[in-house]
Design an enzyme around this catalytic site. Structure first.
Site, short mmCIF file in Angstrom:
data_model
loop_
_atom_site.label_atom_id
_atom_site.label_comp_id
_atom_site.label_asym_id
_atom_site.label_seq_id
_atom_site.Cartn_x
_atom_site.Cartn_y
_atom_site.Cartn_z
N HIS A 76 -0.82 13.79 4.56
CA HIS A 76 -0.09 13.88 5.71
C HIS A 76 1.53 13.92 5.45
O HIS A 76 2.24 14.75 6.12
CB HIS A 76 -0.52 12.54 6.60
CG HIS A 76 -1.87 12.32 6.84
ND1 HIS A 76 -2.84 11.83 6.04
CD2 HIS A 76 -2.82 13.19 7.57
CE1 HIS A 76 -4.02 11.99 6.43
NE2 HIS A 76 -4.11 12.80 7.57
N GLU A 98 -4.80 20.80 16.49
CA GLU A 98 -6.39 20.59 16.01
C GLU A 98 -6.95 22.13 15.82
O GLU A 98 -7.49 22.58 15.15
CB GLU A 98 -7.19 20.02 17.30
CG GLU A 98 -6.67 18.38 17.23
CD GLU A 98 -7.04 17.60 15.98
OE1 GLU A 98 -7.71 18.15 14.93
OE2 GLU A 98 -6.38 16.60 15.80
#
Length: 532
Positions: free
Chosen positions: A430, A343
């Site tokens: 992704h 993140e």
């Protein structure tokens, strides 16, 4: 639920770690968590002094003036220095914003890199592909542009004042309104930048600051030491040594307590989740400094807050803070080492080089960036096998939806993602992390590393020798520092080859970067640095 939809291009990794009660103290920062993992190479963090920074500005200004024709600069355009950050071994990266007739130009930034002394130019990059000749008179008013932008987000919380600019991130520059819409699409938050054509009202481009993600869950061991603040009977999960870093609930306020012991050790306890988030973020901060020569997540000594307790099987980078949820079994929070590293890796991506359009290819590279920073953080921490040992799997311990890891960096195809680059690059973002993840593993470890998984090649020699993850990370970060829009695999190759040449003497690292890119089918680029 498809786990591939749970890792975003900028904020993909979240990991949960458990601790025992009263196991966490702030008496010492985690600045030396992984000192034993450092190599004997010269220290990466050696920022230039003020005189060298001033020389770099002078050098960069002169370079832009000399290369104005190649940079497609017209007589109505100006460049303004907006950032000067340093990287490994003090290399400097100066970012210039472009204006056209007083309007900002999205995609027109120029990035000049110099040596530590600020005297020699390493590279000059710009994403602009064509000269700007647009009329700056808008035929679509701001209100109409706002209505078009609002329609792109299902639940709108706020809308920015429209900004008229020139969008030059594609082959044909256009006059456009930029409108930032904050809200949500379903359960997914959104901070969407929408570029509306100022002549016909169509949508030219958009990018979202929010990136959805998930990651590993694992125990960091007990006790662990994190940096908090306070004294007496008043403490806060705020790290004052890393400006901007704190952790708390969904309201954004840091957790507080009457003592400096945090968490219960339960996987469902949110204070424990903040222990894990801070521990991982502080470890990543140290890795960025000691391995990659970067000063903080934003490159200028700044960090960003973390929030826990998100009521979703997910985690996000929102553009201004990280937000962590839980796994599907609801027995652990998504705040493990590599997930948190992922993140905050998206934050590094956002604050390196220029802002880039949200194409599927850029999204895949962004998603891969999170995976790479998660792996770097795990390797820097270098935890034993009883905890979370360094690896190149993503999310295997959090078991987000009961299917084990969500990505495999040494063999993406093992989970159905592409190992190899193809053009055009039309993968879901992704899955699109696969080729660059594969490249990074081949660069760091090679095809048959001792004690680690073997990795295939898509083309070229079947045997590659890695240069080590620290060097690979330095090269990757230096490449990001030259990021321009649109960001593509070929441009990443060219940037990382130039970075390797600037960082290391000889040709071992340069040739390793080239070989790894070729092995995932990203070919030699025009103007690519050569060695010798």
């Amino acid at each position: 639920m498809n786990p591939k939809t749970k890792l975003g291009a900028v904020a993909v990794m979240a990991v949960a770690t458990l601790i025992t009660p009263a196991a966490v103290s702030s008496t010492s920062a985690s600045a030396d968590i992984a000192a034993s993992a450092l190599s004997a190479d010269p220290p990466a963090y050696s920022p230039p002094d003020a005189e060298a920074r001033n020389r770099a500005v002078t050098t960069a200004n002169a370079t832009i003036a000399m290369r104005s024709e190649a940079l497609l600069k017209g007589q109505n355009e100006k460049f303004t220095l907006i950032a000067n950050i340093s990287g490994a071994q003090g290399l400097q990266y100066l970012t210039y914003a472009r204006t056209y007739r007083g309007l900002p130009v999205f995609g027109g930034e120029v990035i000049v890199s110099t040596d530590r002394a600020g005297e020699l130019v390493g590279s000059v990059s710009s994403g602009q592909q064509s000269r700007i000749t647009v009329d700056v008179t808008s035929k679509v008013d701001a209100a109409a542009a706002t209505a078009t932008a609002r329609a792109q987000v299902s639940t709108v919380e706020s809308v920015s004042t429209p900004r008229l600019l020139v969008h030059a991130a594609t082959t044909t520059p256009k006059l456009a309104w930029e409108v930032v819409v904050t809200g949500a699409n379903g359960e997914t938050p959104s901070v969407l930048h929408v570029f509306v054509d100022a002549l016909d009202g169509s949508i030219v481009d958009s990018y979202d600051e929010v990136r959805a993600g998930t990651g590993n869950s694992y125990y960091n061991g007990n006790p662990v030491t994190i940096q908090t603040s306070g004294s007496g009977s008043s403490y806060s999960m705020t790290d004052t040594t890393r400006p901007g870093l704190r952790c708390g609930g969904q309201g954004g306020t840091a957790y507080t307590g009457t003592d400096d012991a945090w968490g219960t050790g339960s996987g469902t306890n949110l204070e424990t989740a903040c222990v894990d988030a801070l521990y991982a973020a502080q470890t990543e901060w140290n890795m960025l400094r000691n391995w990659l020569g970067r000063n903080g997540f934003n490159g200028s000594g700044g960090a960003f807050p973390a929030r826990v307790g998100l009521s979703a099987v997910n985690a996000y980078w929102t553009g201004s803070y990280t937000n962590f949820g839980r796994n599907q079994a609801n027995n652990r929070q998504a705040t493990s080492m590599d997930v948190v590293g992922h993140e905050y890796g998206h934050a590094v991506f956002q604050y390196s080089g220029a802002t880039v359009s949200n194409t599927t290819e850029a999204g895949g590279l962004n998603e891969s960036t999170g995976d790479i920073f998660g792996a770097l953080t795990e390797h820097y921490a270098n935890q034993p096998a009883t905890l979370d040992p360094p690896d190149y799997l993503v999310g295997e311990e959090v078991n987000l939806v009961g299917a084990g890891e969500i990505r495999n960096m040494y063999n993406p195809a093992a989970l159905g993602d592409p190992n190899c680059y193809t053009s055009p690059f039309n993968y879901e973002v992704h899955a699109g992390a696969g080729p660059q993840n594969h490249w990074f593993y081949l660069l760091a470890e090679g095809t048959n590393p001792v004690g680690k998984p073997a990795s295939p090649v898509c083309s070229g020699p079947s045997t590659l020798t890695g240069i080590g993850i620290q060097k690979a990370g330095q090269i990757f970060q230096a490449g990001l520092n030259s990021k321009t829009s649109p960001w593509t695999h070929p441009k990443a190759r060219k940037a990382t080859v130039a970075a390797a040449k600037a960082l290391f003497s000889g040709c071992v690292e340069v040739n390793a970067v080239k070989a790894a890119w070729s092995a995932v089918n990203v070919p030699l680029q025009s103007g690519e640095a050569t060695c010798p």
